[in-house]
Scaffold this motif. Structure first.
Motif, short mmCIF file in Angstrom:
data_model
loop_
_atom_site.label_atom_id
_atom_site.label_comp_id
_atom_site.label_asym_id
_atom_site.label_seq_id
_atom_site.Cartn_x
_atom_site.Cartn_y
_atom_site.Cartn_z
N UNK A 153 -1.90 -14.10 12.50
CA UNK A 153 -0.49 -14.32 11.90
C UNK A 153 -0.65 -13.64 10.55
N UNK A 154 0.44 -12.99 10.13
CA UNK A 154 0.56 -12.27 8.92
C UNK A 154 1.67 -12.82 8.15
N UNK A 155 1.62 -12.39 6.56
CA UNK A 155 2.51 -13.16 5.78
C UNK A 155 2.46 -12.67 4.41
N UNK A 156 3.36 -12.95 3.63
CA UNK A 156 3.24 -12.44 2.32
C UNK A 156 2.37 -13.57 1.61
N UNK A 216 0.88 -1.32 -0.05
CA UNK A 216 0.07 -0.16 0.02
C UNK A 216 1.04 1.35 0.07
N UNK A 217 1.90 1.22 0.87
CA UNK A 217 2.53 2.52 0.75
C UNK A 217 1.91 3.40 2.04
N UNK A 218 1.09 3.16 2.55
CA UNK A 218 0.39 4.04 3.30
C UNK A 218 -0.08 3.45 4.80
N UNK A 219 0.33 2.23 4.99
CA UNK A 219 0.22 1.62 6.23
C UNK A 219 1.50 1.49 7.30
N UNK A 220 1.41 2.49 8.07
CA UNK A 220 2.66 2.58 9.10
C UNK A 220 2.35 1.64 10.21
N UNK A 221 3.29 0.81 10.48
CA UNK A 221 4.79 0.91 10.05
C UNK A 221 5.04 -0.24 9.09
N UNK A 222 4.13 -0.98 8.50
CA UNK A 222 4.05 -1.88 7.59
C UNK A 222 4.77 -1.45 6.31
N UNK A 264 1.58 -6.64 3.16
CA UNK A 264 1.23 -5.57 3.31
C UNK A 264 0.33 -5.61 4.92
N UNK A 265 0.99 -6.33 5.91
CA UNK A 265 0.12 -6.74 7.12
C UNK A 265 -0.83 -7.58 6.72
#
Length: 294
Positions: free
Chosen positions: A229-232, A51-57, A110-111
């Motif tokens: 849990x978060x992953x690509x 996204x480029x907009x989701x801090x700090x991910x 992106x988280x």
């Protein structure tokens, strides 16, 4: 005798054709599975949706055109260890997943939560972030939410089709959907009353509060649930890409790189490890509330 020979030959012919068809089918499946990784190897580059907009991910620091963040740096390190260049393509969450499916990007980071529903359509890397779910509300009155039943009729800010928006809808809230919007817009709308809450990841929400201390918002003190849990995420057929990414992630976990990146972006917290606390499911929280209300 001739008839028996003809029948036998016919059976053998069918068996040979079946065997050939099976072999060709297996080869086609194998080619499909290997296509994503082969394409990456041929180009020497992996293309990643975020996204480029989701801090700090995933975000752009103020005054910089260089994207960074925990997920971004994890992917950069994976690419580096696989001797690949990496190109990031930014979009909102819906378009991000669509881009994975249609081949516009090789993976997305992106988280992104690991869910059973998405497992039917995509392949995940091994998780590199663990957390749980909380909600941001107004500080002065907790947005009138004292039990999860109070979410009925409330307005929850979020992106459509995310797991967090699904939770809000299941609890009776109306989801106010945003596009690829920065945190200050989401948080400001809770502060000014356009929305009442944001359901999201605990670590992301904690850092968001630190970034905007003047807003009348807080994490609700009574609710934490659903360990995540978060992953690509990758195309369903990208088995070799998953294998390569998982191998590097295991190395990064072993040599401390994941911990180092986590502490850099999450204020010293190591999100690469599962929470030590026993986090209840949302169903368990609801059941507890029903018992208390009897």
């Amino acid at each position: 005798m001739k008839k028996r020979l003809l029948v036998l030959c016919s059976i053998l012919f069918v068996l040979v054709l079946s065997a050939c068809g099976s072999s060709e089918s297996e080869n086609a499946d194998q080619a499909s599975e290997d296509n994503v990784w082969e394409s990456i190897q041929d180009s020497g580059k992996i293309t990643v949706g975020t996204s480029g907009t989701l801090y700090p991910a995933s975000y752009y620091p103020e005054g910089s055109d260089e994207i960074t963040g925990y997920d971004v740096e994890v992917v950069k390190e994976i690419a580096k260890r696989l001797d690949l260049e990496v190109e990031f393509k930014t979009s909102d969450f819906n378009n991000m997943l669509a881009s994975v499916q249609n081949g516009r990007v090789d993976m997305a980071a992106n988280d992104i939560g690991v869910t059973e529903e998405r497992k039917d359509k995509f392949t995940y890397s091994e998780p590199y972030k663990y957390s749980y779910t909380t909600m941001i509300v107004r500080k002065n009155d907790l947005s009138g939410i004292h039990s999860l039943e109070d979410l009925k009729g409330k307005k929850a800010g979020g992106e459509a089709t995310t797991g967090y928006s699904d939770i809000a809808e299941e609890l009776g809230a109306e989801v106010v959907a945003y596009g690829n919007t920065t945190n200050d817009v989401y948080l400001g709308d809770v502060d000014n009353g356009r929305t009442d809450l944001i359901i999201n990841d605990y670590y992301l929400q904690s850092l968001a509060l630190q970034a905007f201390p003047d807003l009348n918002i807080t994490i609700h003190p009574d609710f934490k649930f659903d360990e995540t849990a978060n992953a690509a995420i990758m195309p369903k057929e990208a088995t070799e890409l998953k294998k390569q990414a998982d191998k590097v992630l295991a190395e990064m976990r072993e040599d401390g790189t994941l911990t180092k990146l986590s502490e850099e972006f999450f204020g010293g917290a190591d999100v690469s490890k599962q929470p030590e606390d026993d986090i209840p499911t949302i169903e368990e929280v609801l059941e507890q509330q029903r018992e208390e209300n009897k």
